[in-house]
Design a protein around this motif. Structure first.
Motif, PDB file in Angstrom:
ATOM      1  N   THR A  86      -4.535   9.003 -15.211  1.00 54.89           N
ATOM      2  CA  THR A  86      -3.645  10.075 -15.664  1.00 54.89           C
ATOM      3  C   THR A  86      -2.311  10.014 -14.914  1.00 54.89           C
ATOM      4  O   THR A  86      -1.312  10.540 -15.384  1.00 54.89           O
ATOM      5  CB  THR A  86      -4.295  11.454 -15.408  1.00 54.89           C
ATOM      6  N   SER A 125     -12.377   9.814 -10.730  1.00 56.72           N
ATOM      7  CA  SER A 125     -11.572  10.354 -11.829  1.00 56.72           C
ATOM      8  C   SER A 125     -11.460  11.870 -11.761  1.00 56.72           C
ATOM      9  O   SER A 125     -12.392  12.569 -11.346  1.00 56.72           O
ATOM     10  CB  SER A 125     -12.198   9.942 -13.169  1.00 56.72           C
ATOM     11  N   ASP A 153     -10.862  13.423 -14.545  1.00 60.45           N
ATOM     12  CA  ASP A 153     -11.249  13.773 -15.905  1.00 60.45           C
ATOM     13  C   ASP A 153     -12.740  14.107 -15.951  1.00 60.45           C
ATOM     14  O   ASP A 153     -13.578  13.282 -15.581  1.00 60.45           O
ATOM     15  CB  ASP A 153     -10.938  12.595 -16.839  1.00 60.45           C
TER      16      ASP A 153
END
Length: 296
Positions: A50, A238, A240
């Motif tokens: 990201t 991560s 996410d």
């Protein structure tokens, strides 16, 4: 051929399990250490980042940005994990390969596609069981802004925060990828070697060309599964939630397709092929050389 000379290609069938394991270990360490920077780029390109600073448009772009913003030494971060794991894993890999090939008749004259495929698959199942935890640590250390500077600290952190399963969450995916990879690699290698060197003389050029072609073909065929493996092995870093919650190969493949479509399965294809062609050429060259040298 003089009576006291040993036919080079005959070494594999009578050199012994220990010789093949030692040659494999030395070849594995050589292969991974030399090509490690390209492997680092491949890992960076496969991660669904990201952070814009961690998104790369190509191999050249990745090398340039990493070198200018993080320093060239960053490209070698995690190499110790590979060296620690590659020796034992490759020793088992080549030892099992030669033993199974001999058992299934692969050292006899003629083409033996089934024998070399079975031997390659058996070798992979054995060696990946040893190598998988080291590969997880390696990829965690290769990532953009990785906090880890040593293999031990990374392994401890992963174990403490994610448990033992984190080291093997990708093992089924690794096998799903490397069994066909290795079967293709060994089969193409043996085929190319017979075509280029029918006299079975010691020929470093033959081993390099055969190994390079075999590595490139196998790497290209299995890249989609390598992307899934990387997602699983780096999921703990991560931000996410969906990626952090990935539970296996099929789940990872669905995430990749939803995020990036079919092109997502080609992430890191170029550096992966660039890694495996020269590294496989070097690995086979080293393996055949060390096998002959140790035998002598």
């Amino acid at each position: 051929m003089a009576e006291d000379e040993v036919e080079y290609e005959g070494l594999s069938s009578d050199a012994g399990f220990t010789v093949n394991m030692a040659a494999g270990a030395l070849a594995g360490i050589t292969e991974h250490a030399v090509m490690f920077p390209v492997d680092s780029v491949k890992t960076r390109m496969q991660v669904f980042a990201t952070n814009q600073a961690a998104i790369y448009s190509g191999v050249g772009n990745a090398f340039s940005r990493i070198a200018s913003t993080e320093g060239l030494r960053t490209l070698w971060r995690g190499v110790n994990s590979v060296i620690l794991g590659a020796g034992p894993a490759h020793a088992v890999h080549f030892g099992v390969y030669e033993a199974v090939k001999e058992m299934t008749g692969g050292n006899k004259g003629g083409n033996h596609f089934l024998s070399t495929s079975i031997a390659g698959a058996a070798a992979t199942i054995s060696s990946d069981a040893l190598m998988n935890p080291f590969d997880v640590v390696k990829q965690r250390m290769q990532m953009h802004n990785s906090e880890f500077r040593s293999v031990l600290s990374c392994a401890r952190s992963v174990f403490r925060t994610e448990g033992l399963s984190a080291f093997y969450i990708s093992y089924p995916t690794t096998l799903a990828m490397t069994v066909p990879f290795t079967a293709a690699q060994f089969s193409v290698y043996e085929y190319m070697k017979r075509i280029l060197n029918p006299g079975k003389d010691y020929s470093p050029v033959t081993h390099m060309i055969s190994g390079g072609v075999a590595g490139g073909v196998a790497a290209g065929l299995t890249t989609p599964l390598d992307v899934a493996k990387t997602l699983l092995q780096t999921r703990g870093t991560s931000q996410d939630a969906e990626i952090r919650g990935a539970r296996g190969m099929l789940n990872a493949l669905r995430i990749i397709y939803r995020r990036d479509g079919l092109k997502g399965f080609g992430r890191g294809l170029s550096p992966r092929v660039l890694t495996h062609m020269p590294s496989n050429a070097l690995c086979w060259l080293s393996y055949e050389f060390f096998k002959a040298a140790i035998r002598e």
